[in-house]
Design an enzyme around this catalytic site. Structure first.
Site, PDB file in Angstrom:
ATOM      1  N   HIS A 188      -4.236 -14.067  10.467  1.00 36.68           N
ATOM      2  CA  HIS A 188      -3.753 -12.664  10.518  1.00 36.68           C
ATOM      3  C   HIS A 188      -4.362 -11.249  10.706  1.00 36.68           C
ATOM      4  O   HIS A 188      -4.181 -10.516  10.574  1.00 36.68           O
ATOM      5  CB  HIS A 188      -3.264 -12.700   9.249  1.00 36.68           C
ATOM      6  CG  HIS A 188      -2.585 -13.851   9.042  1.00 36.68           C
ATOM      7  ND1 HIS A 188      -1.241 -14.382  10.045  1.00 36.68           N
ATOM      8  CD2 HIS A 188      -1.887 -14.405   7.703  1.00 36.68           C
ATOM      9  CE1 HIS A 188      -0.870 -15.136   8.972  1.00 36.68           C
ATOM     10  NE2 HIS A 188      -0.816 -15.142   7.398  1.00 36.68           N
ATOM     11  N   PRO A 227       0.566  -1.050  -0.053  1.00 41.90           N
ATOM     12  CA  PRO A 227      -0.070   0.149   0.323  1.00 41.90           C
ATOM     13  C   PRO A 227       0.618   0.912  -0.135  1.00 41.90           C
ATOM     14  O   PRO A 227       1.713   1.740   0.912  1.00 41.90           O
ATOM     15  CB  PRO A 227      -0.693  -0.539   1.126  1.00 41.90           C
ATOM     16  CG  PRO A 227      -0.093  -1.720   1.490  1.00 41.90           C
ATOM     17  CD  PRO A 227       0.460  -2.065   1.614  1.00 41.90           C
ATOM     18  N   GLU A 228       1.100   1.608  -1.310  1.00 38.90           N
ATOM     19  CA  GLU A 228       1.496   3.652  -1.367  1.00 38.90           C
ATOM     20  C   GLU A 228       0.158   4.272  -1.264  1.00 38.90           C
ATOM     21  O   GLU A 228      -0.926   3.870  -0.649  1.00 38.90           O
ATOM     22  CB  GLU A 228       2.347   3.858  -2.393  1.00 38.90           C
ATOM     23  CG  GLU A 228       3.500   2.314  -2.378  1.00 38.90           C
ATOM     24  CD  GLU A 228       4.373   1.943  -3.804  1.00 38.90           C
ATOM     25  OE1 GLU A 228       4.513   3.574  -3.976  1.00 38.90           O
ATOM     26  OE2 GLU A 228       5.063   1.599  -3.637  1.00 38.90           O
ATOM     27  N   ARG A 287       2.203  -9.569   7.657  1.00 40.72           N
ATOM     28  CA  ARG A 287       3.161  -9.408   8.303  1.00 40.72           C
ATOM     29  C   ARG A 287       3.728  -8.634   9.264  1.00 40.72           C
ATOM     30  O   ARG A 287       4.539  -8.137   9.271  1.00 40.72           O
ATOM     31  CB  ARG A 287       4.206  -8.912   6.838  1.00 40.72           C
ATOM     32  CG  ARG A 287       4.218  -9.567   5.957  1.00 40.72           C
ATOM     33  CD  ARG A 287       4.880  -9.355   4.897  1.00 40.72           C
ATOM     34  NE  ARG A 287       5.269 -10.386   3.406  1.00 40.72           N
ATOM     35  CZ  ARG A 287       5.067 -10.421   2.411  1.00 40.72           C
ATOM     36  NH1 ARG A 287       5.869  -9.927   2.367  1.00 40.72           N
ATOM     37  NH2 ARG A 287       4.401 -11.421   1.374  1.00 40.72           N
ATOM     38  N   ARG A 307      21.667  17.994  -0.304  1.00 41.24           N
ATOM     39  CA  ARG A 307      20.688  16.835  -0.119  1.00 41.24           C
ATOM     40  C   ARG A 307      22.090  16.224  -0.839  1.00 41.24           C
ATOM     41  O   ARG A 307      21.835  16.134  -2.014  1.00 41.24           O
ATOM     42  CB  ARG A 307      19.608  16.940   0.699  1.00 41.24           C
ATOM     43  CG  ARG A 307      18.857  16.821   0.533  1.00 41.24           C
ATOM     44  CD  ARG A 307      19.370  17.235   2.337  1.00 41.24           C
ATOM     45  NE  ARG A 307      19.035  15.656   2.917  1.00 41.24           N
ATOM     46  CZ  ARG A 307      18.110  15.060   3.865  1.00 41.24           C
ATOM     47  NH1 ARG A 307      16.401  16.079   3.295  1.00 41.24           N
ATOM     48  NH2 ARG A 307      18.224  14.391   3.872  1.00 41.24           N
TER      49      ARG A 307
END
Length: 288
Positions: A106, A14-15, A125, A167
């Site tokens: 789960h 999931p983004e 997970r 950076r």
DNA sequence: AACGATCCCTGTTGGC
DNA sequence: TGCCAACAGGGATCGT
């Protein structure tokens, strides 16, 4: 019911687009619902709380007033000025089921509603977590340190350049840094860099304004297309949205997961390497 | 401060 | 065919 609102198939990764898809599907099913009970089969899901009892104590009896999203964080505004936060981690899925539906393996958290439905958080997970926070706790949380949301409030070129100025870390790493820009994960960072023809290894502070403009446009394009497709399902089996569409952005991925295969633009073999602790895949010819 | 490395966790994958 | 190490991912944390 049950209706899958996970938005992301068996391997969701999931983004931002997957979280936003989840939020849009969830919204009509949870807003105005009142939580009547909470079960927490996996204690680890509450690890962001000092007192794990805070979450059930604060949720029970509370009504959900709205849903929101910042970066990859799914938020539900509760009465009493509390915010229910859910981060899907890398394998989290949300489903609205009947309260007496068969158990799902789960399952780490389940909240029952007064109408007999329940919001179920399934996360094999266990990188995902959930919390119910006061405004003070929100202000002290990672939410308060997020950079601009890549979809709702993308920075302009000047603002982006200022954030990256000086950076030396590779641009790929900074695209994954949620305090720089919020919402990108490994898939869309690689895809955006390929479309903008920028090497993931390029020190972020040494990218021209022109290229940063191309990168911001590529991020917008990739996120818009993924959102329109209902997110990326890395497993082509199962998972259909309630309206019958699958999350099918996967078919449009140009570099992610394609290491060793030819670049779709120039046929050069795509290269994979670890950058900043994450696998990056890019075209050594197109991206410099 | 910035940045890289390490760890968390478990289902899947690839090599032998 | 079967076993098992390696791998994947986001983010917290630690050391430099």
């Amino acid at each position: 019911m049950p209706s899958n609102v996970g938005g992301c198939g068996k391997d969701p990764m999931p983004e931002l687009p997957e979280v936003e898809t989840t939020r849009r599907l969830l919204d009509p099913l949870v807003v105005a619902r009142t939580v009547t009970g909470v079960e927490v089969p996996g204690r680890r899901v509450l690890r962001r709380h000092e007192r794990p009892t805070d979450l059930p104590d604060r949720l029970e009896g509370r009504r959900i007033e709205r849903t929101d999203r910042v970066g990859k964080f799914l938020l539900m505004g509760l009465e009493g000025d509390l915010t229910w936060v859910i981060h899907l981690g890398m394998s989290g899925r949300l489903t609205v089921v009947a309260h007496d539906a068969p158990e799902t393996p789960h399952t780490t958290l389940e909240a029952a509603f007064e109408d007999g439905s329940a919001l179920r958080f399934v996360d094999p997970r266990t990188f995902g977590w959930s919390a119910v926070w006061t405004p003070q706790e929100v202000a002290a949380s990672p939410l308060a340190r997020l950079g601009p949301d890549a979809l709702e409030a993308p920075p302009d070129v000047e603002g982006f350049a200022r954030r990256l100025e000086g950076r030396r870390a590779p641009i790929k790493s900074l695209l994954l840094d949620q305090t720089v820009i919020a919402g990108l994960g490994n898939i869309y960072a690689d895809e955006a860099l390929h479309r903008a023809r920028i090497s993931p290894r390029r020190p972020a502070g040494r990218i021209s304004r022109r290229r940063l403009g191309l990168l911001l446009a590529a991020i917008e394009d990739v996120l818009d297309a993924a959102l329109a497709a209902g997110g990326t399902s890395l497993d082509d089996m199962a998972y259909l949205l309630p309206d019958g569409r699958a999350g099918d952005y996967m078919t449009e991925l140009r570099v992610y997961g394609r290491g060793g295969e030819p670049c779709l633009g120039c046929h050069q073999t795509l290269r994979s390497a670890t950058i900043g602790g994450r696998t990056a895949t890019w075209c050594p010819r197109c991206q410099r």
